[in-house]
Design an enzyme around this catalytic site. Structure first.
Site, PDB file in Angstrom:
ATOM      1  N   HIS B  66       0.824  -1.213   0.000  1.00 58.40           N
ATOM      2  CA  HIS B  66       0.000   0.000   0.000  1.00 58.40           C
ATOM      3  C   HIS B  66       0.857   1.261   0.000  1.00 58.40           C
ATOM      4  O   HIS B  66       1.249   1.760   1.054  1.00 58.40           O
ATOM      5  CB  HIS B  66      -0.898  -0.021   1.241  1.00 58.40           C
ATOM      6  CG  HIS B  66      -2.064   0.899   1.151  1.00 58.40           C
ATOM      7  ND1 HIS B  66      -3.329   0.522   1.463  1.00 58.40           N
ATOM      8  CD2 HIS B  66      -2.159   2.206   0.766  1.00 58.40           C
ATOM      9  CE1 HIS B  66      -4.161   1.533   1.288  1.00 58.40           C
ATOM     10  NE2 HIS B  66      -3.464   2.575   0.863  1.00 58.40           N
ATOM     11  N   HIS B  68       1.383   5.256  -2.086  1.00 56.51           N
ATOM     12  CA  HIS B  68       0.892   6.266  -3.032  1.00 56.51           C
ATOM     13  C   HIS B  68       2.115   6.929  -3.651  1.00 56.51           C
ATOM     14  O   HIS B  68       2.821   7.675  -2.974  1.00 56.51           O
ATOM     15  CB  HIS B  68       0.016   7.291  -2.308  1.00 56.51           C
ATOM     16  CG  HIS B  68      -1.201   6.673  -1.691  1.00 56.51           C
ATOM     17  ND1 HIS B  68      -2.371   6.487  -2.394  1.00 56.51           N
ATOM     18  CD2 HIS B  68      -1.413   6.164  -0.456  1.00 56.51           C
ATOM     19  CE1 HIS B  68      -3.262   5.904  -1.600  1.00 56.51           C
ATOM     20  NE2 HIS B  68      -2.705   5.689  -0.422  1.00 56.51           N
ATOM     21  N   ASP B 157      -8.999   2.769  -3.502  1.00 50.75           N
ATOM     22  CA  ASP B 157      -8.396   3.299  -2.276  1.00 50.75           C
ATOM     23  C   ASP B 157      -8.422   4.821  -2.191  1.00 50.75           C
ATOM     24  O   ASP B 157      -8.232   5.520  -3.175  1.00 50.75           O
ATOM     25  CB  ASP B 157      -6.959   2.831  -2.117  1.00 50.75           C
ATOM     26  CG  ASP B 157      -6.412   3.263  -0.764  1.00 50.75           C
ATOM     27  OD1 ASP B 157      -6.984   2.849   0.247  1.00 50.75           O
ATOM     28  OD2 ASP B 157      -5.463   4.062  -0.732  1.00 50.75           O
ATOM     29  N   HIS B 237      -5.233  -0.967   5.453  1.00 50.26           N
ATOM     30  CA  HIS B 237      -5.001  -0.180   6.679  1.00 50.26           C
ATOM     31  C   HIS B 237      -6.084  -0.348   7.749  1.00 50.26           C
ATOM     32  O   HIS B 237      -6.699   0.623   8.195  1.00 50.26           O
ATOM     33  CB  HIS B 237      -4.802   1.292   6.361  1.00 50.26           C
ATOM     34  CG  HIS B 237      -5.749   1.884   5.338  1.00 50.26           C
ATOM     35  ND1 HIS B 237      -7.100   1.754   5.414  1.00 50.26           N
ATOM     36  CD2 HIS B 237      -5.504   2.603   4.212  1.00 50.26           C
ATOM     37  CE1 HIS B 237      -7.659   2.378   4.386  1.00 50.26           C
ATOM     38  NE2 HIS B 237      -6.716   2.894   3.643  1.00 50.26           N
ATOM     39  N   ASP B 310       0.972   2.557   3.730  1.00 52.14           N
ATOM     40  CA  ASP B 310       0.070   3.642   3.285  1.00 52.14           C
ATOM     41  C   ASP B 310       0.869   4.932   3.112  1.00 52.14           C
ATOM     42  O   ASP B 310       0.387   6.025   3.408  1.00 52.14           O
ATOM     43  CB  ASP B 310      -1.093   3.840   4.270  1.00 52.14           C
ATOM     44  CG  ASP B 310      -2.225   4.675   3.659  1.00 52.14           C
ATOM     45  OD1 ASP B 310      -2.178   4.980   2.448  1.00 52.14           O
ATOM     46  OD2 ASP B 310      -3.151   5.027   4.403  1.00 52.14           O
TER      47      ASP B 310
END
Lengths: 302, 430
Positions: B66, B68, B157, B237, B310
């Site tokens: 996970h 970004h 997400d 998460h 995350d």
């Protein structure tokens, strides 16, 4: 030595000594002949949210002490163009403001400003979070009528959830041994409200809450906040409006307070707002004195 | 590998949970594969380059399910190049990139674009493609085409797949392709205007709070749909004790439900928001002490399958604003292992091999990354070498990420990455 107070952001940052010092100074302020403590000082009033009472109170306080004031409002500046709060604060400080009094719709905004802008910041209300000058002027008002704060029962009734006045008052008063009762329907007084400070309790029945109260503090209730809630406006009035009959449940010498603006017929009746126990006008007068004391303190002129 | 065709990592302790191996071993990498794992000294002289790993743990490369990476569209926050540099510095040899880019990665074209060599990735990038067009929650994307283009899972997400029927269809279609649906479990009908966890701190700060139920009801709904479809939901998460219990029960019932937790939810609680510190603002928010304790328990008892960061980089001007207006999210790639070692291993006595499992072999299984998350002969030459005892202080200003939004600036940790080898290539060397 008392630690020097640089910015007034919230009640929790203040020592009891600092609170007492501000209140003592406020008591000494003579509105007829104010001391010229802030001559040649500039106070900026940065108001991101509509306010009459607090804004003019700070403005009168600053001017009474000899300071000049400048109002900065979103419609008349680059705020509307998307300038960040930090940049606006830097600009206001650099054009010569010695202190910034700020009202802002977001909780915590004054803390952000104070982290980046190196002039004293006075929080004149940040979202639902804090309104420290209101709590100080309310404490001043209460102590004008009660010998001491210790042991008093103060009932704060209304939309506590959305109220920075409720949070600030409860934090200040419990520090001095006051029992604070938050009262209102569950949407306005969630159970979690009682976790705010030791000495705070939550109650959903005003008739019970008022018994033995020394101070009844009504908060403004906006009708739109009752939309989609369990209570209708009529039911709210029936259960939580402060009426002459209900005031009789409190102690005979109880005082009635309201931070304004008062919505007559909603949270209080006119008989109560204008009645002998009402201290609403005195609160406004004390507001100017208290804000004089606050400005003098943060500007090191006290 | 162009400049070197083989590396011998010797003298270290190899922990490879997938092979059941925890022993002093040497590892030989050749032509982007693991060529051999042998007893100390046996492979001597076989690598063009020899890497001494004495006192270190040699583990299969970490996999972050996970992250970004912000490309395409938001290179001021992060690029695939800078994000994967941070990943390498954090020991991650593979990162799974979420689709909330600009535009949203809902197409085979963007999925391929993200994996193109021109992006300059230092580690493997596995896109997680959008489950619905534009992540708008209306129409499912073409899962088969996305999978062919390299997507390893689907997710919206940043937002949940809220609609029951749509989620059911997503699980059904994904099940046919043997890929998981990754759910950001948040009932956004309950969380509008909220900027932190609902609790005493949110009340005190005058901030609207997100309830645990906004997460757990979605997780419970998804589990019911997994039961109905035979699909695989992976809970992103996970942050609440109620959602954790739902996953625990689902696993007992034999359902294909997996979950990840972030290092920050294992470390911090909502009271650390302090005076509106926006580096403690993320979604899901930091929760109550009881939730954090439950998550630790979930790690210890094996309910939680993976640690995922995350990693959510944001620029200064997006974070240093009024708390309610600040972007959700924090960076996390470079602090994941140190937190796992310091909090889980040192404080809660979780064995190191379990940490390697949570960071490597389990994530590989969840997203079906074949021949990764293991050092078995023939697997990809993805290796993470770390010193579990090294004490150091993390400084955000020295981060490889483009952004600095971390709550861990200045924190002292135990456990530091020594080297990261991705596809046989040294991506990071401390």
């Amino acid at each position: 030595m008392k630690p020097q107070l640089r910015s007034l952001l919230g009640i929790s940052q203040l020592t009891t000594g600092q609170i007492e010092a501000i209140l003592a100074l406020a008591r000494r302020m003579d509105l007829k002949r104010p001391p010229q403590l802030l001559r040649n000082r500039h106070v900026a009033l940065l108001f991101y949210e509509a306010s009459t009472r607090t804004r003019i109170s700070f403005e009168f306080a600053a001017k009474a002490l000899g300071a000049t004031t400048t109002q900065v409002t979103p419609t008349s500046s680059s705020i509307e163009k998307g300038e960040s709060l930090i940049d606006t604060g830097w600009t206001v400080a650099n054009v010569g403001a010695d202190a910034i009094v700020m009202r802002h719709p977001n909780s915590g905004a004054a803390y952000l400003l104070a982290r980046y802008v190196h002039v004293p910041i006075v929080n004149a209300g940040d979202g639902m979070h804090q309104h420290p000058s209101q709590a100080l002027l309310d404490a001043l008002t209460i102590t004008n009528h009660k010998k001491k704060l210790q042991g008093l029962r103060v009932v704060i009734v209304g939309d506590v959830y959305h109220s920075r006045v409720a949070r600030s008052n409860a934090e200040l008063l419990t520090r001095f041994g006051v029992d604070v009762v938050f009262c209102g329907p569950p949407d306005f007084v969630p159970e979690i409200a009682a976790t705010l400070a030791p000495g705070v309790t939550a109650c959903h029945d005003l008739n019970i809450a008022l018994q033995g109260a020394d101070v009844v503090m009504a908060l403004r209730v906006q009708k739109e906040r009752l939309v989609n809630k369990q209570l209708s406006v009529e039911e709210y009035i029936a259960e939580y409006q402060v009426t002459p009959l209900r005031m009789r449940l409190a102690k005979p010498d109880a005082i009635l307070m309201h931070p304004g603006p008062v919505i007559r017929g909603m949270e209080v009746t006119s008989e109560v707002a204008d009645g002998p126990q009402s201290c609403i006008h005195e609160q406004v007068r004390n507001g100017v004195k208290t804000r004089m004391a606050i400005l003098a303190t943060v500007l090191g002129a006290a | 590998m162009k400049d070197m065709d083989s590396i011998l990592i010797y003298g270290g302790r190899v922990i490879d949970p997938a092979s059941g191996l925890d022993d002093d071993m040497d590892v030989l990498l050749r032509d982007d594969r693991v060529a051999a794992v042998g007893p100390p000294g046996k492979l001597r002289g076989q690598g063009k380059r020899a890497f001494k790993a004495k006192g270190y743990i040699v583990a299969p490369g970490f996999i972050d399910l996970h992250v970004h990476l912000r490309e395409p569209g938001q290179p001021h926050k992060e690029t695939i190049a800078t994000g994967t540099a941070a990943a390498a510095a954090g020991g991650f040899t593979s990162v799974c990139a979420m689709p909330n880019t600009v535009p949203v990665n809902d197409s085979a074209e963007i999925t391929r674009w993200m994996q193109s060599p021109e992006r300059g990735a230092l580690v493997n990038v596995f896109p997680v493609a959008a489950a619905t067009a534009g992540s708008l929650g209306e129409k499912l994307t073409n899962f088969a085409a996305l999978k062919r283009a390299g997507a390893v899972a689907v997710s919206d997400d940043g937002k949940p797949i809220l609609e029951d029927k749509l989620m059911r269809e997503a699980l059904r279609k994904a099940a046919m392709l043997k890929i998981p649906v990754v759910q950001h479990a948040e009932d956004t009908r309950l969380t509008g205007g909220c900027s932190m966890n609902l609790g005493p701190t949110s009340f005190r700060l005058g901030l609207h709070g997100m309830s645990n139920a906004a997460e757990s009801t979605i997780v419970e709904r998804d589990i019911a749909l997994v039961r109905a479809t035979g699909g695989h939901v992976h809970v992103a998460h996970l942050s609440t004790r109620e959602a954790l219990q739902a996953v625990r029960d689902a696993k007992k019932a034999g359902l294909r439900v997996t979950c990840e937790v972030t290092p920050h939810h294992l470390t911090l609680t909502d009271d650390t928001v302090g005076e509106f510190n926006t580096n403690h603002k993320m979604n899901p928010p930091l929760r109550a002490v009881a939730d954090r304790e439950a998550l630790i328990e979930g790690i210890l008892d094996g309910t939680i399958d993976a640690i995922a960061t995350d990693h959510a980089p944001h620029a200064f001007h997006e974070k240093e604003v009024e708390f309610e207006r600040a972007a959700f999210g924090i960076t996390g790639l470079e602090t994941a292992l140190p937190i796992a070692i310091t909090v889980l291993h040192q404080h809660f006595e979780l064995p190191l091999w379990r940490i390697v499992e949570l960071l490597s072999s389990n994530p590989a299984k969840i997203f079906n990354l074949r021949n990764r998350g293991t050092l078995a002969k023939g697997s990809h030459a993805d290796v993470t070498i770390f010193d579990p005892k090294k004490k150091w202080t993390f400084e955000a200003s020295r981060s490889y990420s483009k952004s600095r939004n971390t709550p861990f600036d200045g924190w002292s940790f135990s456990g530091r990455i020594v080297a990261t080898i991705a596809g046989g290539r040294v991506a990071y060397e401390g």
